[in-house]
Scaffold this motif. Sequence first.
Motif, short mmCIF file in Angstrom:
data_model
loop_
_atom_site.label_atom_id
_atom_site.label_comp_id
_atom_site.label_asym_id
_atom_site.label_seq_id
_atom_site.Cartn_x
_atom_site.Cartn_y
_atom_site.Cartn_z
N ALA A 164 101.73 -5.99 116.92
CA ALA A 164 101.37 -5.46 115.60
C ALA A 164 102.25 -4.29 115.20
CB ALA A 164 99.90 -5.05 115.58
N LEU A 185 92.93 -4.19 114.24
CA LEU A 185 94.16 -4.37 113.49
C LEU A 185 93.78 -4.80 112.08
CD1 LEU A 185 96.17 -6.37 116.18
CD2 LEU A 185 96.35 -3.93 115.67
N TRP A 192 100.55 -4.43 109.97
CA TRP A 192 99.25 -4.10 110.52
C TRP A 192 99.07 -2.59 110.64
CZ3 TRP A 192 95.99 -8.09 111.12
CH2 TRP A 192 96.52 -9.36 111.36
#
Length: 210
Positions: A164, A185, A192
Amino acid sequence: MTSPTLRVMLVSPALNAALREARFDGDTPLDAAGVRAARAAAPHLPAADRYAAGGSARCRATARELGLPAPGGLGVAPTGWELGRWAGRRLDEVAAAEPAAVAAWAGDPEAAPHGGESLRGLLGRVGDWLAAGAWGGAQTPAASPVRLLAVVEPAVVRAAVIHALDLPARAFWRLDTGPLTLTTLTGRPGRWNLATGQPLAPAGAVRGAG
């Protein structure tokens, strides 16, 4: 169609004997203390629209004790790190018997001296899951965020954070994921925001103390 805003909430499983012993888990179930800790955490679980769990015994048992839907109602989340012939052994035992192999495994994300999955393989597999929208690319209007809660192994949580935030693979070894903690997330594939380490219950309950 616009990609939906997603909230992917990753819950690490309760402690079991393998986690307490720093053992490469061979799919060990929860023990009594882990069951009590998961039940104590259940009232603190955030609401979600969809639920999933990894395939390990401790993830499925944690999901059950947290009050998630029965296995038939759970989506499929990534399984834990496949560590081949090291499964079930303690890290210190393997390090004493195979120091060069352990050094390669910890230092080279492409290495898989255990005959299982490399770190690069784990990161790619978890990254693919997130890139697909965490449940196969489901699309909803952007104004309607979709909340997915998944119980997954600590290694999967760490891999998701690496993907992420687009961190280097070596950062995997600098991340810690405690039992029964929530890592969130929020955003969409490719962008993200991260919220990490939120306990689901008081510290003593999470550890299964008592």
